[in-house]
Design a protein around this motif. Structure first.
Motif, PDB file in Angstrom:
ATOM      1  N   ILE A   1      -7.972  10.507  10.856  1.00 36.12           N
ATOM      2  CA  ILE A   1      -7.510   9.391  11.668  1.00 36.12           C
ATOM      3  C   ILE A   1      -5.986   9.372  11.664  1.00 36.12           C
ATOM      4  O   ILE A   1      -5.365   9.366  10.595  1.00 36.12           O
ATOM      5  N   GLY A   2      -5.385   9.364  12.831  1.00 35.11           N
ATOM      6  CA  GLY A   2      -3.941   9.227  12.959  1.00 35.11           C
ATOM      7  C   GLY A   2      -3.561   7.753  12.873  1.00 35.11           C
ATOM      8  O   GLY A   2      -4.167   6.913  13.537  1.00 35.11           O
ATOM      9  N   ILE A   3      -2.588   7.458  12.029  1.00 35.12           N
ATOM     10  CA  ILE A   3      -2.157   6.074  11.820  1.00 35.12           C
ATOM     11  C   ILE A   3      -0.639   5.977  11.933  1.00 35.12           C
ATOM     12  O   ILE A   3       0.054   6.992  11.909  1.00 35.12           O
ATOM     13  N   SER A   4      -0.128   4.772  12.018  1.00 32.96           N
ATOM     14  CA  SER A   4       1.314   4.612  12.199  1.00 32.96           C
ATOM     15  C   SER A   4       2.090   4.663  10.887  1.00 32.96           C
ATOM     16  O   SER A   4       3.251   5.085  10.879  1.00 32.96           O
ATOM     17  N   ARG A   5       1.463   4.243   9.765  1.00 32.34           N
ATOM     18  CA  ARG A   5       2.173   4.248   8.490  1.00 32.34           C
ATOM     19  C   ARG A   5       1.191   4.050   7.353  1.00 32.34           C
ATOM     20  O   ARG A   5       0.122   3.493   7.531  1.00 32.34           O
ATOM     21  N   LEU A   6       1.573   4.506   6.155  1.00 28.90           N
ATOM     22  CA  LEU A   6       0.773   4.310   4.948  1.00 28.90           C
ATOM     23  C   LEU A   6       1.487   3.308   4.030  1.00 28.90           C
ATOM     24  O   LEU A   6       2.513   2.746   4.393  1.00 28.90           O
ATOM     25  N   ALA A   7       0.952   3.104   2.833  1.00 27.81           N
ATOM     26  CA  ALA A   7       1.456   2.081   1.917  1.00 27.81           C
ATOM     27  C   ALA A   7       2.940   2.228   1.595  1.00 27.81           C
ATOM     28  O   ALA A   7       3.647   1.237   1.466  1.00 27.81           O
ATOM     29  N   PHE A   8       3.398   3.454   1.422  1.00 27.65           N
ATOM     30  CA  PHE A   8       4.811   3.733   1.190  1.00 27.65           C
ATOM     31  C   PHE A   8       5.308   4.543   2.384  1.00 27.65           C
ATOM     32  O   PHE A   8       4.630   5.470   2.834  1.00 27.65           O
ATOM     33  N   PRO A   9       6.485   4.246   2.894  1.00 27.47           N
ATOM     34  CA  PRO A   9       6.945   4.947   4.101  1.00 27.47           C
ATOM     35  C   PRO A   9       7.141   6.446   3.910  1.00 27.47           C
ATOM     36  O   PRO A   9       7.121   7.194   4.884  1.00 27.47           O
ATOM     37  N   GLU A  10       7.260   6.916   2.674  1.00 21.64           N
ATOM     38  CA  GLU A  10       7.440   8.348   2.398  1.00 21.64           C
ATOM     39  C   GLU A  10       6.136   9.131   2.466  1.00 21.64           C
ATOM     40  O   GLU A  10       6.144  10.359   2.428  1.00 21.64           O
ATOM     41  N   LEU A  11       5.026   8.422   2.551  1.00 18.44           N
ATOM     42  CA  LEU A  11       3.721   9.086   2.556  1.00 18.44           C
ATOM     43  C   LEU A  11       3.328   9.534   3.958  1.00 18.44           C
ATOM     44  O   LEU A  11       3.548   8.822   4.936  1.00 18.44           O
ATOM     45  N   LEU A  12       2.691  10.699   4.013  1.00 20.57           N
ATOM     46  CA  LEU A  12       2.254  11.287   5.278  1.00 20.57           C
ATOM     47  C   LEU A  12       0.741  11.395   5.374  1.00 20.57           C
ATOM     48  O   LEU A  12       0.200  11.545   6.470  1.00 20.57           O
ATOM     49  N   VAL A  13       0.052  11.348   4.243  1.00 23.42           N
ATOM     50  CA  VAL A  13      -1.401  11.520   4.222  1.00 23.42           C
ATOM     51  C   VAL A  13      -2.020  10.731   3.073  1.00 23.42           C
ATOM     52  O   VAL A  13      -1.388  10.555   2.028  1.00 23.42           O
ATOM     53  N   GLU A  14      -3.220  10.244   3.305  1.00 22.43           N
ATOM     54  CA  GLU A  14      -4.019   9.581   2.279  1.00 22.43           C
ATOM     55  C   GLU A  14      -5.467  10.025   2.520  1.00 22.43           C
ATOM     56  O   GLU A  14      -5.903  10.099   3.663  1.00 22.43           O
ATOM     57  N   ILE A  15      -6.173  10.335   1.433  1.00 21.01           N
ATOM     58  CA  ILE A  15      -7.535  10.844   1.563  1.00 21.01           C
ATOM     59  C   ILE A  15      -8.494   9.997   0.729  1.00 21.01           C
ATOM     60  O   ILE A  15      -8.312   9.864  -0.483  1.00 21.01           O
ATOM     61  N   LYS A  16      -9.503   9.477   1.375  1.00 18.94           N
ATOM     62  CA  LYS A  16     -10.553   8.668   0.729  1.00 18.94           C
ATOM     63  C   LYS A  16     -11.807   9.523   0.676  1.00 18.94           C
ATOM     64  O   LYS A  16     -12.167  10.156   1.658  1.00 18.94           O
ATOM     65  N   LEU A  17     -12.480   9.536  -0.490  1.00 17.58           N
ATOM     66  CA  LEU A  17     -13.645  10.406  -0.661  1.00 17.58           C
ATOM     67  C   LEU A  17     -14.828   9.660  -1.287  1.00 17.58           C
ATOM     68  O   LEU A  17     -14.642   8.706  -2.041  1.00 17.58           O
ATOM     69  N   ILE A  18     -16.013  10.185  -0.985  1.00 16.22           N
ATOM     70  CA  ILE A  18     -17.250   9.745  -1.625  1.00 16.22           C
ATOM     71  C   ILE A  18     -17.952  10.991  -2.140  1.00 16.22           C
ATOM     72  O   ILE A  18     -18.078  11.984  -1.406  1.00 16.22           O
ATOM     73  N   ALA A  19     -18.388  10.933  -3.374  1.00 14.42           N
ATOM     74  CA  ALA A  19     -19.099  12.060  -3.988  1.00 14.42           C
ATOM     75  C   ALA A  19     -20.452  11.572  -4.508  1.00 14.42           C
ATOM     76  O   ALA A  19     -20.599  10.407  -4.869  1.00 14.42           O
ATOM     77  N   ARG A  20     -21.405  12.494  -4.561  1.00 11.98           N
ATOM     78  CA  ARG A  20     -22.742  12.191  -5.104  1.00 11.98           C
ATOM     79  C   ARG A  20     -22.996  13.122  -6.287  1.00 11.98           C
ATOM     80  O   ARG A  20     -22.749  14.328  -6.199  1.00 11.98           O
ATOM     81  N   ILE A  21     -23.475  12.520  -7.372  1.00 14.49           N
ATOM     82  CA  ILE A  21     -23.832  13.334  -8.540  1.00 14.49           C
ATOM     83  C   ILE A  21     -25.248  13.002  -8.965  1.00 14.49           C
ATOM     84  O   ILE A  21     -25.787  11.975  -8.610  1.00 14.49           O
TER      85      ILE A  21
END
Length: 142
Positions: free
Chosen positions: A122-142
């Motif tokens: 998903i392309g977004i306008s900004r993240l939590a800190f202005p220096e950030l370019l990417v954030e990744i959220k994950l779900i795993a199954r064990i």
């Protein structure tokens, strides 16, 4: 109180400031909060900022690698790995640069040419800190 069986944190200030954990396991599912490019409290490959926004997105791949490294660290605390990830969402401030980076970095992170994970970018306008370019959220199954 969450019904989490286990929670994990990195101990960075923004966890307490915002009020969240980095990851939690409930039953056989591990939910990772959006991972950003940091090593301890220091941002990794921060983007230059002008007027409160990233001025250059060339560090997207470097930040993406650190996001996956942080995710792998958290997953290991649950006895899991990136091999257990079933779903991911990548938030990027430059969709074109994010796509270029993901084509290489995702394959490196998952260790195969065809990562077996549902993925959304998903392309977004900004993240939590202005220096950030990417954030990744994950779900795993064990």
């Amino acid at each position: 109180m969450s019904k989490a069986d286990q929670i994990e944190r990195f101990g960075v200030s923004w966890e307490a400031d915002y009020g969240y954990v980095q990851a939690l396991r409930h039953g056989g599912t591990i939910y990772l909060s959006g991972q950003v490019a940091h090593d301890g409290p220091a941002l990794v490959a921060p983007a230059p900022v002008e007027a409160g926004r990233p001025a250059d997105t060339a560090n997207t791949a470097a930040q993406m690698r650190q996001c996956y490294a942080n995710a792998a660290t958290l997953l290991a605390r649950f006895g899991a790995s990136l091999d257990d990830v079933v779903d991911e969402v990548l938030y990027v401030v430059d969709a074109d640069e994010g796509d270029r980076a993901a084509k290489v970095v995702r394959k490196e992170a998952y260790g195969r040419p065809d990562p077996q994970v549902a993925s959304t970018m998903i392309g977004i306008s900004r993240l939590a800190f202005p220096e950030l370019l990417v954030e990744i959220k994950l779900i795993a199954r064990i």
